[in-house]
Scaffold this motif. Structure first.
Motif, PDB file in Angstrom:
ATOM      1  N   SER A  69      36.030  -4.288 -15.507  1.00  0.00           N
ATOM      2  CA  SER A  69      35.173  -3.230 -14.906  1.00  0.00           C
ATOM      3  C   SER A  69      33.902  -3.042 -16.015  1.00  0.00           C
ATOM      4  N   SER A  71      41.223 -10.378  -8.812  1.00  0.00           N
ATOM      5  CA  SER A  71      41.095  -9.234  -9.754  1.00  0.00           C
ATOM      6  C   SER A  71      40.014  -9.175 -10.710  1.00  0.00           C
ATOM      7  N   VAL A  96      41.635  -5.657 -13.375  1.00  0.00           N
ATOM      8  CA  VAL A  96      40.463  -4.870 -12.807  1.00  0.00           C
ATOM      9  C   VAL A  96      39.910  -4.068 -13.449  1.00  0.00           C
ATOM     10  N   LEU A 106      36.867  -8.768  -8.574  1.00  0.00           N
ATOM     11  CA  LEU A 106      36.718  -7.578  -7.937  1.00  0.00           C
ATOM     12  C   LEU A 106      36.429  -6.275  -9.037  1.00  0.00           C
ATOM     13  N   GLY A 107      37.025  -6.594 -10.203  1.00  0.00           N
ATOM     14  CA  GLY A 107      36.567  -5.945 -11.329  1.00  0.00           C
ATOM     15  C   GLY A 107      35.248  -5.683 -11.711  1.00  0.00           C
ATOM     16  N   CYS A 122      47.356  -7.421 -12.514  1.00  0.00           N
ATOM     17  CA  CYS A 122      46.062  -7.559 -12.121  1.00  0.00           C
ATOM     18  C   CYS A 122      45.291  -6.236 -11.689  1.00  0.00           C
TER      19      CYS A 122
END
Length: 403
Positions: A222, A339, A218, A342-343, A214
């Motif tokens: 991104s 993940s 991320v 959040l990424g 994970c």
């Protein structure tokens, strides 16, 4: 025989159920900002909150969804979330003001987070293990198809009808998704049935075994967070405003093709066979994007980045599923999807901060460093897996020699 195993009834129902739900979701993506400004008297600054509330709710929903999927059962949680997503769509028609609108977006995002986590877990259950990455690739391709179709249909309905017609149309698609989902039959694997009650609350919400993968996710995602947030502004800076729309068209179409293809290669030759080249393509793609000065180069970067990300994601998700027993797939899938959330959110924030100092070109160039960090973490993961297999083989040899 291989295809017959993959394209079973449950897998097809799940893919089409997901397609209709995501199309319903993507129809609102480009149209809700207009609705907020023109009908709710919102400001352009408040437009960003449409996604912010929705995404934040998803992040909160993921770990709870994983826990419920493993404890209550796949089908119950899946259907609850799909029906909730369908019912909540009706409230857009009569929403009276901004406060309730943003509250609705949060609740809607929560149901979407549960629904997508549930369907991702069920995909792992209905796809045969020997073609898991390929199956996840095709599953993702249906989502890519909805990304191609949804925004265009949403804008067409908005421009040729009304917002009420748009919301009703989205309701119908969400209803079809729930109906198809109700026909899916899955074999339940719950912790309660196996008597596994020794997990801590954190372990029930997050699967520790997949955290390394994970972290890689991320870092990779991104890049997409930066693209989805700033590509339009970058295109405007390059005086190629219309190129942003074509960028996402190329990106989506490439994903549609590469996800199942890379998944098939991953199943046959191993995940690393597509993950390492995929990361290199992402690095090259972000470099090309940062140096774009013509329409052709701009779209070439979309092709390269999509080729890279599309190759990586099915294999990463398959690794996550393979790392845990069936009764822990809910938590593992939830952790992986967190993940991704959040990424995207973290990437948008960090890269936006970088852009303030060195501009969009420098920002996209620096995003390749995120991929490089992901490459390093994946290499460490691979080395650890090799060592683990050697230790297991050594232990098995030692045990057999003592018999």
């Amino acid at each position: 025989m291989h295809n017959n195993k993959l394209w079973n009834r449950n897998f097809l129902l799940l893919c089409f159920s997901n397609f209709f739900m995501f199309t319903s979701f993507y129809m609102l993506l480009p149209t809700l900002p207009v609705f907020l400004v023109e009908h709710l008297d919102g400001t352009e600054r408040q437009v960003g909150l449409i996604i912010a509330f929705f995404t934040t709710a998803q992040i909160f929903a993921r770990p709870l969804a994983g826990k419920w999927l493993d404890e209550i059962g796949r089908k119950k949680v899946f259907l609850f979330a799909r029906i909730a997503f369908f019912i909540l769509m009706f409230f857009y028609i009569t929403i009276p003001g901004l406060l309730l609108f943003f509250l609705l977006r949060f609740i809607h995002g929560f149901s979407f987070g549960i629904a997508t986590t549930a369907s991702g877990t069920m995909a792992a259950d209905v796809v045969p293990s020997e073609c898991r990455a390929e199956g996840i690739g095709y599953y993702g391709a249906f989502i890519s198809l909805s990304l191609v179709i949804g925004p265009s249909v949403g804008l067409w309905v908005m421009n040729n009808g009304s917002f009420n017609v748009l919301f009703i149309f989205s309701c119908v698609l969400a209803g079809i998704s729930a109906t198809l989902g109700s026909l899916i039959k899955v074999e339940e694997h719950t912790q309660k049935e196996r008597g596994d009650q020794k997990l801590s609350l954190i372990e029930k919400l997050v699967e520790p075994k997949v955290l390394h993968i994970c972290i890689v996710s991320v870092m990779i995602v991104s890049v997409y967070g930066g693209i989805v947030s700033f590509i339009s502004l970058y295109a405007k800076e390059l005086e190629m405003v219309e190129a942003a729309g074509y960028f996402f068209a190329v990106y989506s179409l490439v994903l549609l093709v590469i996800r199942p293809l890379s998944g098939k290669i991953s199943d046959k030759y191993g995940a690393s066979f597509v993950i390492y080249p995929g990361m290199l393509l992402c690095i090259v793609g972000t470099f090309v994007l940062s140096q774009s000065n013509t329409f052709t180069i701009f779209l070439l970067s979309a092709f390269l980045i999509s080729l890279g990300l599309g190759s990586i994601q099915p294999s990463l998700q398959a690794l996550v599923i393979d790392a845990v027993p069936s009764e822990r797939r809910g938590a593992a899938t939830a952790t992986y999807f967190m993940s991704i959330d959040l990424g995207i959110a973290g990437g948008a924030f960090v890269l936006g901060t970088i852009a303030n100092y060195i501009g969009y070109s420098g920002m996209f160039l620096s995003s390749s460093l995120f991929v490089l960090v992901g490459l390093i973490f994946y290499g460490q993961y691979q080395l650890r897996q090799v060592k683990m297999r050697k230790d297991q083989l050594h232990q098995a040899t030692k045990n057999s020699s003592t018999l």
